[in-house]
Design an enzyme around this catalytic site. Structure first.
Site, PDB file in Angstrom:
ATOM      1  N   ASN A  74       0.674  -1.118  -0.142  1.00 30.26           N
ATOM      2  CA  ASN A  74      -0.203   0.130  -0.304  1.00 30.26           C
ATOM      3  C   ASN A  74       0.651   1.229  -0.072  1.00 30.26           C
ATOM      4  OD1 ASN A  74      -2.611  -0.851   0.184  1.00 30.26           O
ATOM      5  ND2 ASN A  74      -2.645  -1.879   2.260  1.00 30.26           N
TER       6      ASN A  74
ATOM      7  N   LYS B 239      -5.152   4.391  -6.001  1.00 31.42           N
ATOM      8  CA  LYS B 239      -5.103   2.738  -4.936  1.00 31.42           C
ATOM      9  C   LYS B 239      -4.739   3.600  -3.416  1.00 31.42           C
ATOM     10  CE  LYS B 239      -5.823  -0.704  -2.379  1.00 31.42           C
ATOM     11  NZ  LYS B 239      -5.293  -1.947  -2.050  1.00 31.42           N
TER      12      LYS B 239
END
Length: 303
Positions: free
Chosen positions: A112, A188
Site C-alpha cells: 500500500n 489506490k
C-alpha cells in the site's frame, strides 16, 4: 545475467516473500497453477507450511494448496518471479536481501502507499513490477487465510519489460496489466488514505462511512481536502471509486482498523503520511488529514 523468459501458459516457479494474509492468499491461489515457494520470517511457520500447505477459506467453501516454504531465502534466485507481500514498513529488510540476489529474476511489489518507490531505485533487478490488491483477506493462523472479498490484482511495470502473455492467474483470481504505474498506485493510495484512517479512528466497517450520515459528512470533507492535492485525478471518478469500495466491502474492516484492534503497527505513514508529505511540498493545509494521522499514530503508541 539475462532475464528469464517463459512461455505464456507455462507453469512458473513463483516465490512469495511474506506469509501474512496477502502472502498466504497469493500462495494459495497461485499454487493452483504454479510451483509456489513461500518465504516466511520464522522457521516455525516454514515448518508448518511445508507440512500442512495453505488453506484458503472462501465463503462457505475452502481449498488447500501444498507449497514449499523456505525461511532462509536459499531458493530465491531459482524462482521465475518473486512477489513481495510484506507491509511497507518491513520492506527495508527485504530489499537488503534482494540486493544480493539474481538481477534477472523479476520482482512484483504489492504494498500500500507510494513510499516504497524510493527503495526500488536501489535494487539490481532488471524488471520490477508494482501492484495494487483489491482482494480482502484475513490470516487466521500460520497456514490458513480467509478470503473476505474477491477483486483483482493490478500490476504495472516500474522498470524493465513484462510479457503480458505470462499466465499468472485463473478467472477467480485475475491479474490486470495497467499502463501507468504512478497513476495506478496513486489511485489506490488515495482511496486508502480516505477510507482506512477514518475507519480506524471511528472503529467502523467500511460501509458505515457512507451509511451513517454523520460519518458520511466527515468522509466527504476528508475526500475533498485530499483531492485538492492531486489535480491529475478526476474528482468525479475518484468519488465514485471510494464510495464504491465502501459499498462493495460494506461488511469488511479495513486493514488499518484490524491493525489498531490488534495493537499492531499500522501503515499510516505509508498511506496518509504520503498525502501529508505532498501537502507540505505544495504548502497546502490539510487539517482533517493531519488530525487523523495524529490520532492513528496516538493509537499505535497506546498499543
Amino acid at each position: 545475467m539475462e532475464q528469464r523468459k517463459w512461455k505464456g501458459a507455462g507453469k512458473m516457479k513463483i516465490g512469495v516473500i511474506g506469509a501474512g494474509a496477502i502472502g498466504l492468499l497469493y500462495g494459495g491461489w497461485l499454487g493452483k497453477l504454479h510451483e509456489v515457494t513461500l518465504f516466511p520470517n520464522t522457521k516455525a511457520q516454514a515448518v508448518e507450511l511445508n507440512e500442512k500447505g495453505i488453506t484458503v477459506k472462501d465463503g462457505a467453501s475452502s481449498f488447500r494448496t501444498f507449497v514449499k516454504a523456505d525461511d532462509t531465502f536459499s531458493s530465491l534466485s531459482s524462482q521465475d518471479l518473486v512477489i513481495v507481500a510484506v507491509k511497507q514498513y518491513d520492506l527495508p529488510a527485504v530489499t537488503t536481501v534482494l540486493k544480493n540476489e539474481d538481477g534477472g529474476v523479476p520482482v512484483l511489489f504489492l504494498q500500500n502507499g507510494m513510499g516504497h518507490l524510493v527503495l526500488l531505485e536501489e535494487l539490481p533487478q532488471k524488471t520490477i513490477l508494482v501492484g495494487t490488491v483489491e482482494h480482502g483477506a484475513s490470516r487466521l493462523d500460520g497456514t490458513t487465510v480467509k478470503h473476505n472479498g474477491h477483486g483483482k490484482t493490478n500490476i504495472a511495470v516500474y522498470r524493465g519489460k513484462w510479457d503480458e502473455s505470462v499466465h499468472l492467474h485463473t478467472d477467480a483470481f485475475p491479474f490486470t496489466v495497467q499502463p501507468d504505474y504512478e497513476l495506478m498506485l496513486l489511485r489506490k493510495c488515495f482511496a486508502n488514505a480516505v477510507i482506512n484512517p477514518l475507519t480506524a479512528v471511528l472503529k467502523a466497517k467500511n460501509g458505515e462511512l457512507v451509511k451513517n450520515p454523520h460519518y458520511a459528512r466527515v468522509f466527504r470533507a476528508v475526500f475533498e481536502e485530499l483531492a485538492a492535492l492531486f489535480p491529475k485525478l478526476s474528482r468525479e471518478k475518484m468519488w465514485e471509486e471510494v464510495t464504491g469500495i465502501c459499498k462493495n466491502t460494506c461488511e469488511n474492516e479495513s486493514s488499518m482498523l484490524k491493525d489498531v484492534k490488534k495493537g499492531a503497527r499500522t501503515e499510516i505513514d505509508a498511506i496518509l503520511g504520503y498525502m501529508l508529505e505532498t501537502a507540505a511540498r505544495q504548502n497546502s493545509q490539510v487539517p482533517l488529514a493531519s488530525a487523523l494521522y495524529e490520532m492513528v499514530k496516538g493509537m499505535e503508541d497506546k498499543g
